[in-house]
Write a protein that holds these residues in place. Structure first.
Motif, short mmCIF file in Angstrom:
data_model
loop_
_atom_site.label_atom_id
_atom_site.label_comp_id
_atom_site.label_asym_id
_atom_site.label_seq_id
_atom_site.Cartn_x
_atom_site.Cartn_y
_atom_site.Cartn_z
N TRP A 17 0.79 -1.23 0.00
CA TRP A 17 0.00 0.00 0.00
C TRP A 17 0.82 1.28 0.00
N THR A 18 2.10 1.22 0.28
CA THR A 18 2.90 2.44 0.38
C THR A 18 2.91 3.21 -0.94
N ILE A 19 3.20 2.55 -2.04
CA ILE A 19 3.24 3.20 -3.35
C ILE A 19 1.86 3.75 -3.70
N HIS A 20 0.82 2.98 -3.41
CA HIS A 20 -0.55 3.42 -3.70
C HIS A 20 -0.88 4.72 -2.94
N ILE A 21 -0.48 4.79 -1.69
CA ILE A 21 -0.75 5.99 -0.88
C ILE A 21 0.00 7.18 -1.47
N LEU A 22 1.28 7.00 -1.79
CA LEU A 22 2.05 8.09 -2.36
C LEU A 22 1.45 8.57 -3.68
N LEU A 23 1.03 7.64 -4.53
CA LEU A 23 0.42 8.02 -5.80
C LEU A 23 -0.91 8.73 -5.58
N GLU A 24 -1.69 8.29 -4.62
CA GLU A 24 -2.98 8.92 -4.34
C GLU A 24 -2.79 10.35 -3.84
N LEU A 25 -1.75 10.57 -3.04
CA LEU A 25 -1.46 11.92 -2.59
C LEU A 25 -0.95 12.80 -3.72
N HIS A 26 -0.36 12.19 -4.72
CA HIS A 26 0.15 12.92 -5.89
C HIS A 26 -0.96 13.31 -6.86
N LYS A 27 -2.00 12.48 -6.95
CA LYS A 27 -3.06 12.65 -7.95
C LYS A 27 -3.88 13.92 -7.74
N GLY A 28 -4.34 14.44 -8.86
CA GLY A 28 -5.34 15.50 -8.85
C GLY A 28 -4.80 16.88 -8.55
N GLU A 29 -5.69 17.84 -8.66
CA GLU A 29 -5.35 19.24 -8.39
C GLU A 29 -5.13 19.46 -6.90
N LYS A 30 -5.98 18.86 -6.09
CA LYS A 30 -5.92 19.04 -4.64
C LYS A 30 -4.88 18.07 -4.08
N LYS A 31 -3.79 18.59 -3.59
CA LYS A 31 -2.70 17.73 -3.13
C LYS A 31 -2.83 17.31 -1.68
N GLU A 32 -3.73 17.94 -0.93
CA GLU A 32 -3.96 17.52 0.46
C GLU A 32 -5.16 16.58 0.47
N LYS A 33 -5.03 15.50 1.20
CA LYS A 33 -6.13 14.52 1.26
C LYS A 33 -6.37 14.13 2.71
N ARG A 34 -7.63 13.98 3.04
CA ARG A 34 -8.02 13.55 4.38
C ARG A 34 -7.98 12.02 4.45
N PHE A 35 -7.93 11.49 5.67
CA PHE A 35 -7.85 10.05 5.89
C PHE A 35 -8.97 9.31 5.16
N ASN A 36 -10.23 9.76 5.38
CA ASN A 36 -11.37 9.06 4.77
C ASN A 36 -11.36 9.16 3.26
N GLU A 37 -10.84 10.25 2.73
CA GLU A 37 -10.72 10.40 1.28
C GLU A 37 -9.73 9.38 0.74
N LEU A 38 -8.59 9.24 1.42
CA LEU A 38 -7.60 8.23 1.00
C LEU A 38 -8.20 6.83 1.11
N LYS A 39 -8.88 6.56 2.20
CA LYS A 39 -9.49 5.24 2.42
C LYS A 39 -10.47 4.93 1.29
N ARG A 40 -11.29 5.89 0.94
CA ARG A 40 -12.29 5.70 -0.12
C ARG A 40 -11.61 5.45 -1.48
N LYS A 41 -10.57 6.23 -1.77
CA LYS A 41 -9.89 6.09 -3.07
C LYS A 41 -9.11 4.78 -3.17
N LEU A 42 -8.57 4.30 -2.05
CA LEU A 42 -7.75 3.09 -2.07
C LEU A 42 -8.57 1.82 -1.99
N GLY A 43 -9.84 1.94 -1.67
CA GLY A 43 -10.73 0.79 -1.71
C GLY A 43 -10.55 -0.21 -0.60
#
Length: 118
Positions: A17-43
């Motif tokens: 999951w480490t690479i997935h988390i880093l990529l998810e934080l990289h994605k999109g215009e909004k570079k800050e992500k909340r815990f639940n947002e990351l959880k939802r995106k990572l499935g």
């Protein structure tokens, strides 16, 4: 091997999951992500594992946690540090290698893939 730089680095980034988390934080215009947002995106990542990986990445200096205590409850957001953003460049290199030597993928051959955004 405990003093080997490659071994130490792989110990940090090689966990599930480490690479997935880093990529998810990289994605999109909004570079800050909340815990639940990351959880939802990572499935299928569990809250426990997500929390552990975020704590580890923060301890390694790859991400930062910003806490806004002016809200109730306090709002926490995670974002990549310079170190984390620099590591995304390494992931881009891995992608280039994979496209050149291993995998034909029209979607990934685009400048920014819709899946990994690198």
């Amino acid at each position: 091997m405990k003093d080997c730089t490659v071994y130490k680095t792989m110990n940090i980034i090689g966990k599930r999951w480490t690479i997935h988390i880093l990529l998810e934080l990289h994605k999109g215009e909004k570079k800050e992500k909340r815990f639940n947002e990351l959880k939802r995106k990572l499935g299928s990542i569990t809250p426990k594992i997500l929390s552990e990986r975020l704590t580890e990445l923060e301890a390694e200096g790859m991400i930062m946690k910003n806490i806004d205590e002016s809200t109730n409850p306090p709002k926490s957001e995670y974002y990549l540090t310079e170190s984390g953003r620099d590591f995304v460049k390494i992931i881009q290199g891995i992608k280039r290698w994979g496209l050149k030597w291993k995998f034909q993928n029209e979607e990934c051959e685009k400048a920014i893939c819709k899946y990994c955004d690198v």
